[in-house]
Design a protein around this motif. Sequence first.
Motif, mmCIF file in Angstrom:
data_model
loop_
_atom_site.group_PDB
_atom_site.id
_atom_site.type_symbol
_atom_site.label_atom_id
_atom_site.label_comp_id
_atom_site.label_asym_id
_atom_site.label_seq_id
_atom_site.Cartn_x
_atom_site.Cartn_y
_atom_site.Cartn_z
ATOM 1 N N VAL A 32 0.854 -1.180 0.000
ATOM 2 C CA VAL A 32 0.000 0.000 0.000
ATOM 3 C C VAL A 32 0.894 1.235 0.000
ATOM 4 O O VAL A 32 1.921 1.264 0.671
ATOM 5 N N ASP A 33 0.490 2.245 -0.744
ATOM 6 C CA ASP A 33 1.259 3.482 -0.790
ATOM 7 C C ASP A 33 0.852 4.346 0.400
ATOM 8 O O ASP A 33 -0.309 4.742 0.529
ATOM 9 N N HIS A 34 1.806 4.635 1.273
ATOM 10 C CA HIS A 34 1.513 5.401 2.485
ATOM 11 C C HIS A 34 1.981 6.842 2.402
ATOM 12 O O HIS A 34 2.080 7.520 3.418
ATOM 13 N N ARG A 35 2.292 7.326 1.208
ATOM 14 C CA ARG A 35 2.837 8.685 1.093
ATOM 15 C C ARG A 35 1.891 9.742 1.644
ATOM 16 O O ARG A 35 2.333 10.695 2.280
ATOM 17 N N ALA A 36 0.586 9.596 1.400
ATOM 18 C CA ALA A 36 -0.366 10.604 1.883
ATOM 19 C C ALA A 36 -0.392 10.630 3.406
ATOM 20 O O ALA A 36 -0.388 11.708 4.020
ATOM 21 N N LEU A 37 -0.407 9.463 4.029
ATOM 22 C CA LEU A 37 -0.414 9.408 5.497
ATOM 23 C C LEU A 37 0.895 9.948 6.072
ATOM 24 O O LEU A 37 0.887 10.656 7.086
ATOM 25 N N GLU A 38 2.010 9.615 5.428
ATOM 26 C CA GLU A 38 3.292 10.108 5.913
ATOM 27 C C GLU A 38 3.389 11.622 5.770
ATOM 28 O O GLU A 38 3.904 12.306 6.651
ATOM 29 N N THR A 39 2.880 12.150 4.661
ATOM 30 C CA THR A 39 2.872 13.599 4.452
ATOM 31 C C THR A 39 2.010 14.282 5.507
ATOM 32 O O THR A 39 2.397 15.314 6.070
ATOM 33 N N PHE A 40 0.839 13.719 5.785
ATOM 34 C CA PHE A 40 -0.039 14.279 6.811
ATOM 35 C C PHE A 40 0.642 14.241 8.180
ATOM 36 O O PHE A 40 0.556 15.206 8.946
ATOM 37 N N ALA A 41 1.320 13.150 8.493
ATOM 38 C CA ALA A 41 1.997 13.033 9.789
ATOM 39 C C ALA A 41 3.095 14.085 9.938
ATOM 40 O O ALA A 41 3.241 14.700 10.997
ATOM 41 N N VAL A 42 3.852 14.313 8.873
ATOM 42 C CA VAL A 42 4.908 15.326 8.927
ATOM 43 C C VAL A 42 4.307 16.716 9.080
ATOM 44 O O VAL A 42 4.768 17.523 9.897
ATOM 45 N N ALA A 43 3.254 17.016 8.301
ATOM 46 C CA ALA A 43 2.606 18.324 8.396
ATOM 47 C C ALA A 43 2.009 18.525 9.786
ATOM 48 O O ALA A 43 2.145 19.606 10.378
ATOM 49 N N PHE A 44 1.355 17.500 10.311
ATOM 50 C CA PHE A 44 0.750 17.580 11.648
ATOM 51 C C PHE A 44 1.825 17.858 12.698
ATOM 52 O O PHE A 44 1.645 18.704 13.573
ATOM 53 N N THR A 45 2.950 17.154 12.597
ATOM 54 C CA THR A 45 4.041 17.347 13.552
ATOM 55 C C THR A 45 4.613 18.756 13.447
ATOM 56 O O THR A 45 4.862 19.405 14.471
ATOM 57 N N CYS A 46 4.799 19.225 12.230
ATOM 58 C CA CYS A 46 5.361 20.571 12.045
ATOM 59 C C CYS A 46 4.422 21.637 12.588
ATOM 60 O O CYS A 46 4.838 22.533 13.308
#
Length: 61
Positions: A32-46
């Motif tokens: 499964v491509d998790h790029r969207a979830l990883e991008t959201f996690a980075v944005a949320f953390t920032c």
Amino acid sequence: MPAIDTELIARELPRLIGREVNNMGVILKRDVDHRALETFAVAFTCIFGVGGWILWMIRQK
């Protein structure tokens, strides 16, 4: 002796990559491509992590 042995890396890396590559020629292919979830996690953390820390620092004055 240097902290990172570049000769060892140059000698062993092709062998390790060759072992990890599957029949499709992709290293560690995901189902499964998790790029969207990883991008959201980075944005949320920032936004909330760094923003919350800045807000906490301002309130410490």
